[in-house]
Design a protein around this motif. Structure first.
Motif, PDB file in Angstrom:
ATOM      1  N   ALA A  33      41.057  52.564 -45.353  1.00 11.73           N
ATOM      2  CA  ALA A  33      39.732  51.991 -45.548  1.00 11.73           C
ATOM      3  C   ALA A  33      39.498  51.730 -47.028  1.00 11.73           C
ATOM      4  CB  ALA A  33      38.646  52.912 -44.996  1.00 11.73           C
ATOM      5  N   VAL A  34      38.604  50.773 -47.285  1.00  6.02           N
ATOM      6  CA  VAL A  34      38.221  50.453 -48.661  1.00  6.02           C
ATOM      7  C   VAL A  34      36.698  50.436 -48.724  1.00  6.02           C
ATOM      8  CG1 VAL A  34      38.530  47.968 -48.185  1.00  6.02           C
ATOM      9  CG2 VAL A  34      38.425  48.780 -50.545  1.00  6.02           C
ATOM     10  N   TRP A  35      36.144  51.199 -49.675  1.00  8.42           N
ATOM     11  CA  TRP A  35      34.708  51.381 -49.817  1.00  8.42           C
ATOM     12  C   TRP A  35      34.098  50.142 -50.453  1.00  8.42           C
ATOM     13  CZ3 TRP A  35      31.918  55.204 -53.577  1.00  8.42           C
ATOM     14  CH2 TRP A  35      30.621  55.441 -53.100  1.00  8.42           C
ATOM     15  N   TRP A  36      32.923  49.750 -49.930  1.00  7.86           N
ATOM     16  CA  TRP A  36      32.295  48.534 -50.433  1.00  7.86           C
ATOM     17  C   TRP A  36      31.784  48.723 -51.858  1.00  7.86           C
ATOM     18  CZ3 TRP A  36      27.284  48.307 -52.156  1.00  7.86           C
ATOM     19  CH2 TRP A  36      26.459  49.396 -51.837  1.00  7.86           C
ATOM     20  N   ARG A  37      31.373  49.944 -52.208  1.00  2.57           N
ATOM     21  CA  ARG A  37      30.661  50.142 -53.465  1.00  2.57           C
ATOM     22  C   ARG A  37      31.572  50.001 -54.679  1.00  2.57           C
ATOM     23  NH1 ARG A  37      25.782  52.510 -54.802  1.00  2.57           N
ATOM     24  NH2 ARG A  37      25.453  53.323 -52.695  1.00  2.57           N
ATOM     25  N   ASP A  38      32.729  50.657 -54.653  1.00  4.01           N
ATOM     26  CA  ASP A  38      33.564  50.627 -55.857  1.00  4.01           C
ATOM     27  C   ASP A  38      35.024  50.272 -55.570  1.00  4.01           C
ATOM     28  OD1 ASP A  38      34.044  54.256 -56.293  1.00  4.01           O
ATOM     29  OD2 ASP A  38      34.598  52.878 -54.688  1.00  4.01           O
ATOM     30  N   GLY A  39      35.307  49.930 -54.300  1.00  5.83           N
ATOM     31  CA  GLY A  39      36.666  49.524 -53.977  1.00  5.83           C
ATOM     32  C   GLY A  39      37.649  50.657 -53.817  1.00  5.83           C
ATOM     33  N   SER A  40      37.156  51.887 -53.829  1.00  6.12           N
ATOM     34  CA  SER A  40      38.085  52.999 -53.655  1.00  6.12           C
ATOM     35  C   SER A  40      38.673  52.963 -52.255  1.00  6.12           C
ATOM     36  CB  SER A  40      37.386  54.332 -53.915  1.00  6.12           C
ATOM     37  OG  SER A  40      36.257  54.481 -53.077  1.00  6.12           O
ATOM     38  N   THR A  41      39.859  53.503 -52.134  1.00  5.84           N
ATOM     39  CA  THR A  41      40.610  53.427 -50.885  1.00  5.84           C
ATOM     40  C   THR A  41      40.997  54.801 -50.382  1.00  5.84           C
ATOM     41  OG1 THR A  41      42.691  53.167 -52.104  1.00  5.84           O
ATOM     42  CG2 THR A  41      41.538  51.152 -51.442  1.00  5.84           C
ATOM     43  N   TYR A  42      41.312  54.852 -49.102  1.00  3.91           N
ATOM     44  CA  TYR A  42      41.714  56.106 -48.466  1.00  3.91           C
ATOM     45  C   TYR A  42      42.695  55.768 -47.360  1.00  3.91           C
ATOM     46  CZ  TYR A  42      41.390  60.686 -46.241  1.00  3.91           C
ATOM     47  OH  TYR A  42      41.683  61.902 -45.720  1.00  3.91           O
ATOM     48  N   TYR A  43      43.731  56.620 -47.238  1.00  4.03           N
ATOM     49  CA  TYR A  43      44.792  56.368 -46.263  1.00  4.03           C
ATOM     50  C   TYR A  43      45.072  57.615 -45.445  1.00  4.03           C
ATOM     51  CZ  TYR A  43      45.746  52.425 -49.363  1.00  4.03           C
ATOM     52  OH  TYR A  43      45.638  51.286 -50.124  1.00  4.03           O
ATOM     53  N   THR A  44      45.499  57.397 -44.224  1.00  2.00           N
ATOM     54  CA  THR A  44      46.014  58.512 -43.467  1.00  2.00           C
ATOM     55  C   THR A  44      47.369  58.909 -44.057  1.00  2.00           C
ATOM     56  OG1 THR A  44      46.378  59.333 -41.222  1.00  2.00           O
ATOM     57  CG2 THR A  44      47.244  57.150 -41.730  1.00  2.00           C
ATOM     58  N   ASP A  45      47.724  60.153 -43.928  1.00  2.00           N
ATOM     59  CA  ASP A  45      48.918  60.664 -44.606  1.00  2.00           C
ATOM     60  C   ASP A  45      50.195  59.908 -44.226  1.00  2.00           C
ATOM     61  OD1 ASP A  45      47.982  64.204 -44.672  1.00  2.00           O
ATOM     62  OD2 ASP A  45      47.472  62.522 -45.986  1.00  2.00           O
ATOM     63  N   SER A  46      50.295  59.499 -42.984  1.00  2.00           N
ATOM     64  CA  SER A  46      51.545  58.912 -42.515  1.00  2.00           C
ATOM     65  C   SER A  46      51.855  57.544 -43.125  1.00  2.00           C
ATOM     66  CB  SER A  46      51.542  58.799 -40.991  1.00  2.00           C
ATOM     67  OG  SER A  46      50.508  57.938 -40.555  1.00  2.00           O
ATOM     68  N   VAL A  47      50.863  56.916 -43.764  1.00  2.00           N
ATOM     69  CA  VAL A  47      51.095  55.587 -44.341  1.00  2.00           C
ATOM     70  C   VAL A  47      50.990  55.591 -45.864  1.00  2.00           C
ATOM     71  CG1 VAL A  47      50.195  54.540 -42.230  1.00  2.00           C
ATOM     72  CG2 VAL A  47      48.723  54.693 -44.249  1.00  2.00           C
ATOM     73  N   LYS A  48      50.628  56.703 -46.450  1.00  2.00           N
ATOM     74  CA  LYS A  48      50.495  56.763 -47.912  1.00  2.00           C
ATOM     75  C   LYS A  48      51.801  56.394 -48.588  1.00  2.00           C
ATOM     76  CE  LYS A  48      46.784  60.180 -48.245  1.00  2.00           C
ATOM     77  NZ  LYS A  48      46.431  61.570 -48.597  1.00  2.00           N
TER      78      LYS A  48
END
Length: 124
Positions: free
Chosen positions: A50-65
């Motif tokens: 996912a990518v946050w609308w406010r500052d563009g920060s991202t987050y990934y599930t461990d298996s795809v990092k």
């Protein structure tokens, strides 16, 4: 109302790459947190990135990092998922989803709109 249309899926050999795109309708795309989920046969839908609308920060599930990268282009109302070093276990239908004004969430129920999905198949 927001409509999401995914594209870019297909068949690829293990170790290959694909780039998924999700085009969104509407004028408020920049205010949506955008996520990618996937669902393999017989399994529940799971969070990918996912990518946050406010500052563009991202987050990934461990298996795809380290293999997948989510990005967005607000001028084109599009979110992307670059997938590298694909594995057979990445095979699934991939969905993009939009969460109006919200933060990053791994829970499908937090997203307001969904695309129809695009099939990704990784052969061994």
């Amino acid at each position: 109302q927001v409509q999401l249309v995914e594209s870019g899926g297909g068949l690829v050999q293990a170790g290959g790459s694909l780039r998924l795109s999700c085009a969104a309708s509407g004028r408020t795309f920049s205010r949506y947190t955008m996520g990618w989920f996937r669902q393999a046969p017989g399994k529940e839908r799971e969070f990918v990135a996912a990518v946050w609308w406010r500052d563009g920060s991202t987050y990934y599930t461990d298996s795809v990092k380290g293999r997948f990268t989510i990005s967005r282009d607000n001028a084109k109302n599009t979110v992307y998922l670059q997938m590298n070093s694909l594995k057979p276990e990445d095979t699934a239908v991939y969905y993009c989803a939009a969460n109006m004004g919200g933060g990053i969430s791994v829970a499908p129920g937090q997203y307001d709109y969904w695309g129809q999905g695009t099939q990704v198949t990784v052969s061994s």
